[in-house]
Scaffold this active site. Structure first.
Site, PDB file in Angstrom:
ATOM      1  N   ARG A   2      -2.800  -2.358  -3.545  1.00  0.00           N
ATOM      2  CA  ARG A   2      -4.039  -1.497  -3.302  1.00  0.00           C
ATOM      3  C   ARG A   2      -3.924  -0.538  -4.137  1.00  0.00           C
ATOM      4  O   ARG A   2      -2.781   0.429  -4.111  1.00  0.00           O
ATOM      5  CB  ARG A   2      -4.084  -1.101  -1.734  1.00  0.00           C
TER       6      ARG A   2
ATOM      7  N   ASN B  78       0.988  -0.984   0.020  1.00  0.00           N
ATOM      8  CA  ASN B  78      -0.023  -0.095   0.041  1.00  0.00           C
ATOM      9  C   ASN B  78       0.939   1.381  -0.075  1.00  0.00           C
ATOM     10  O   ASN B  78       1.478   1.501   1.078  1.00  0.00           O
ATOM     11  CB  ASN B  78      -0.881   0.177   1.350  1.00  0.00           C
TER      12      ASN B  78
ATOM     13  N   ARG C  77     -11.263  16.017   7.123  1.00  0.00           N
ATOM     14  CA  ARG C  77     -12.051  16.427   5.987  1.00  0.00           C
ATOM     15  C   ARG C  77     -13.693  16.814   6.385  1.00  0.00           C
ATOM     16  O   ARG C  77     -14.046  16.289   7.338  1.00  0.00           O
ATOM     17  CB  ARG C  77     -12.327  15.349   5.246  1.00  0.00           C
TER      18      ARG C  77
END
Ligand code: AMP
Length: 419
Positions: free
Chosen positions: A103, A7, A254
């Site tokens: 990924r 990843n 976020r």
């Protein structure tokens, strides 16, 4: 077969080495042999590798070494895996690593299943950079690096974070803007965390011993990034992240859902460019923006519980309220579900946050069991709802790497991929 799962982020590479084969998948006996992470690639990088001992304990190596790029980092990982000192049984050369599974964040509309990486697939992942400019280039760095380190001989497989959501119906994935923008620019909901949501529904199916077509659940992945997925018949029917991971739940930094008119207003008032505003919404909002303290939920809970900090409490309350609203709306979208499943760093570990989300959902038939909720943390899997609860609530620690390793093997030996 030993599968290396990678990843790759902008300055980090996480890996796991997993021993799996068709029989092990069937009997759920595939296992992790080693794992680790390299951070701060490009400078004096921090290396943290662990190998699993036969008795379940781990041997850990930590060091700081200069690593100039992803190729150097991946070379370091592979050299460590095959080294006699690391001493992983049956692994001493490059060829003992059968394949590498990556990924990959964005597969767009075309890459809807895990695939063996060819030049054509690399081109298609490159074509999706436009949709995921922060993520796909990093994933590609890992793919190029493996070609370099293994001299082009390694088999590589891409497992996409968007792929699980390719079953969303058009009325769920389209935004209500002029249709030509979808046709011209592919602006639509793609959804993310698909590997995690897919793993959670698989694991729930195993725990309940039921066929895939009967899995009707809401999966809630709460980590630094967070998303909810409505799953019907084992397929993703709706999800809270959108064209990018910014939409939906409140996250570490976020904002999640917001009136789009705020963007222009904020730009005008603060003299920001559009990209300044986007940076505010992605990097300075969410738990960090509300609390003014941190994006780390563990620290926020401590501030709220121990110091009664008003804005830490507000940030957690807003986080929980948004998640609660999505549970309600997805229960409507699915016309009911049999379970709600928590996963991700917060979902797996914070009984406090789960408790805040589940509080006051009794009208929907959701009754948590306080003692079970409290006891299910730190990697534990299990039910946290009361016997009287109409909907079950589970905590299922995610395991994206296992799913990537299994898909890699399936692609290699031509086994059918579960959708
Ligand atoms: P992830 O992105 O899945 O690694 O999740 C990271 C988030 O999980 C961070 O906000 C952590 O603070 C949070 N987390 C981990 N353990 C706990 C805990 N015991 N209580 C609250 N939050 C936690």
């Amino acid at each position: 077969m030993n599968i290396l799962v990678l990843n790759c982020g902008s300055s980090s590479v996480k890996f796991q080495l997993i021993d799996t084969d068709a029989e092990k998948i069937k009997t759920d006996t595939d296992r992790r042999l080693a794992h680790g992470v390299i951070e701060r690639i490009g400078g004096p990088a921090l290396v943290n590798f662990s190998v699993q001992n036969a008795d379940g304990s781990q041997r850990t190596t930590r060091e700081a070494v200069p690593l100039r790029d992803h190729s150097a980092a991946i070379e370091k990982i592979v050299q460590w895996i095959i080294s006699p000192e690391t001493n992983i049984s049956g692994i001493s050369t490059y060829s003992d690593i059968a394949a590498v599974g990556h990924r990959v964040v964005h597969g767009g509309e075309e890459l809807t299943r895990s695939l063996i990486i060819t030049d054509e697939v690399i081109k298609q992942i490159e074509d999706c950079i436009d949709l995921a400019p922060l993520h796909n280039p990093q994933n590609l760095k890992g793919i190029y690096a493996i070609r370099k380190v293994f001299g082009g001989t390694a088999q590589q497989v891409a497992v996409f974070d968007t792929a699980f959501h390719h079953t969303l119906p058009d009325y769920a994935y389209l935004y209500a803007i002029p249709y030509q923008f979808y046709r011209r620019h592919k602006i639509r909901r793609y959804g993310f965390h698909g590997i995690s949501h897919r793993y959670v529904q698989y694991r729930y199916r195993m725990l309940k011993n039921i066929p895939r077509d009967t899995v009707n659940v809401i999966s809630i992945h709460l980590g630094n990034g967070a998303s909810v997925c409505a799953i019907k018949g084992g397929r993703s029917q709706d999800t809270s992240m959108g064209m990018t991971p910014l939409e939906g739940l409140i996250m570490g930094t976020r904002s999640g859902d917001i009136d789009p008119a705020v963007l222009e207003h904020l730009a005008h008032k603060e003299g920001f460019s559009l990209s300044d505003v986007e940076a505010v919404l992605n990097k300075q909002s969410g738990l960090l923006g509300i609390s003014g303290l941190t994006n780390d939920m563990r620290e926020l809970v401590a501030e709220a519980v121990e110091n009664d900090d008003r804005r830490a409490k507000l940030a957690i309350e807003m986080f929980a309220y948004r998640a609660k609203k999505y549970i309600g709306s997805y229960l409507a979208s699915l016309n009911g579900a049999s379970a709600i499943i928590f996963t991700g760093g917060i979902g797996e570990n914070s009984d406090y946050v789960r408790g805040r989300i589940l509080d006051g959902l009794d009208w929907l038939g959701i009754t948590p069991d306080e003692a079970l909720n409290k006891a299910t943390t730190r990697g534990k899997e299990g039910k946290i709802s009361a016997e009287s609860s109409r909907l079950e609530v589970y905590v299922i620690p995610t395991n994206e790497e296992l799913l990537i390793a299994r898909d890699t093997l399936r692609c290699l030996i031509g086994l059918e991929l579960p959708r």
